[in-house]
Design a protein around this motif. Sequence first.
Motif, PDB file in Angstrom:
ATOM      1  N   GLY A 133       0.829  -1.199   0.000  1.00  0.00           N
ATOM      2  CA  GLY A 133       0.000   0.000   0.000  1.00  0.00           C
ATOM      3  C   GLY A 133       0.860   1.243   0.000  1.00  0.00           C
ATOM      4  N   SER A 159       1.744   3.786  -2.279  1.00  0.00           N
ATOM      5  CA  SER A 159       1.522   5.076  -2.940  1.00  0.00           C
ATOM      6  C   SER A 159       1.033   6.142  -1.943  1.00  0.00           C
ATOM      7  CB  SER A 159       0.477   4.914  -4.051  1.00  0.00           C
ATOM      8  OG  SER A 159       0.208   6.138  -4.683  1.00  0.00           O
ATOM      9  N   ASP A 186       1.535  -1.267  -4.928  1.00  0.00           N
ATOM     10  CA  ASP A 186       0.352  -0.404  -4.945  1.00  0.00           C
ATOM     11  C   ASP A 186      -0.060  -0.141  -6.380  1.00  0.00           C
ATOM     12  OD1 ASP A 186      -1.507   1.907  -4.583  1.00  0.00           O
ATOM     13  OD2 ASP A 186      -0.764   1.827  -2.525  1.00  0.00           O
ATOM     14  N   ARG A 217       2.455  -2.912  -9.595  1.00  0.00           N
ATOM     15  CA  ARG A 217       1.018  -2.615  -9.476  1.00  0.00           C
ATOM     16  C   ARG A 217       0.251  -3.926  -9.347  1.00  0.00           C
ATOM     17  NH1 ARG A 217      -0.216   2.759 -11.156  1.00  0.00           N
ATOM     18  NH2 ARG A 217       1.620   3.858 -11.955  1.00  0.00           N
ATOM     19  N   GLY A 241      -1.784  -6.166  -2.797  1.00  0.00           N
ATOM     20  CA  GLY A 241      -0.966  -6.325  -1.600  1.00  0.00           C
ATOM     21  C   GLY A 241      -1.375  -7.499  -0.725  1.00  0.00           C
ATOM     22  N   MET A 292      -1.894   0.131   4.651  1.00  0.00           N
ATOM     23  CA  MET A 292      -3.085  -0.022   3.821  1.00  0.00           C
ATOM     24  C   MET A 292      -4.341   0.343   4.609  1.00  0.00           C
ATOM     25  SD  MET A 292      -2.531  -3.330   1.341  1.00  0.00           S
ATOM     26  CE  MET A 292      -2.382  -4.582   2.609  1.00  0.00           C
TER      27      MET A 292
END
Length: 362
Positions: A227, A229, A248, A266, A269, A285
């Motif tokens: 998580g 970004s 992420d 990408r 997770g 997250m």
Amino acid sequence: MQPAPTPCLSVGILVQCRPGFEPDASLELQAAARAARLEGCSVDVANSGFTLFQLNAPVAHDALRRRFDLSRLIFSRQACQLVGSIDDLPEKDRLSPLMDAITALGERFSALLLETPDTNDGKEQSGFLRRFGPLLDDALTQAGLLRTDSPHLPRLHVFLASPKRALLGISLASEGSAWPMGIPRLRMPKDAPSRSTLKLAEAIAGLLTEEEQRATLRPGLQAVDLGASPGGWTWQLVSRGLRVTAIDNGPMAPSVVATGLLEHLRVDGFTWKPRKPVEWMVCDMVEQPSRIAPLMAEWVASGRCRRSIFNLKLPMKRRYDEVERCRALIDQRMRAGNIKYTLRIKHLYHDREEVTCYLTRR
């Protein structure tokens, strides 16, 4: 011949917390007191920024320390043993009654922590504290009560619950935060992509010992950020020279990409796994804590990572109960693998409706 001073006795436990979290801090205090076989009652006021557990009978502070570990309190930003109070401080001369009360304790101290609640009323006293702090520090030093060259001595907490009420407490450096009021003085790094970076910076400083930081946050070690970004937590790791795989679907900030220490995937997770074990996995997250806690335990128990720092986003109500539920989920997985582990949990200053956890194999 002068009579021996009366031994300093603890009459309660003072916990400073985020305003609005007094019920959670109070529930935790009561549970810890029951486990330590301490009789008393919890007293808290909504949005006051602190709570008290008042003992039915005074206890020698060394004996209390052996039974009650202040450092394990989750919802405490700062905690100490309550050893005295002044309930009617005069407006014009607060130094004299404070010095009288502190001298009567018969103790010497390694540090002075002058504190207020982290509330609007408490912040209004900040100007007074800047003027008064050096005066009290100097008076204690002149009286031989403050010995900054003796770190083994307890610290003195002077907590101004209100302009007229001061609570006196003591703690060891290992029991509470090094920062007054438990509020770290961290600067926002200019290249960090989001303020969430301060959460991980505080977690590293507050949940890991200096030796652990040196040993496990070394250049060249591998880490994963679930998580990630836009990269606030990743930035803390790459700035220390760790190589990070960021997981992420969102973009990563150019300042993080430019370090050359980042691989961005990408993918999901919850399902992605590293090809080889890594030293660190960090996770911020936004997901139900009952999903995050088992995932973190699985990463450590299965050997995907050696250690992890992660956040648990708590519900608005029954936050203490949710933390205990997540603790039990983690313990269940670790016991199933017969794994000895360390779990530290703290509601940090930069946390809001969440707690931050450190989990590692022993």
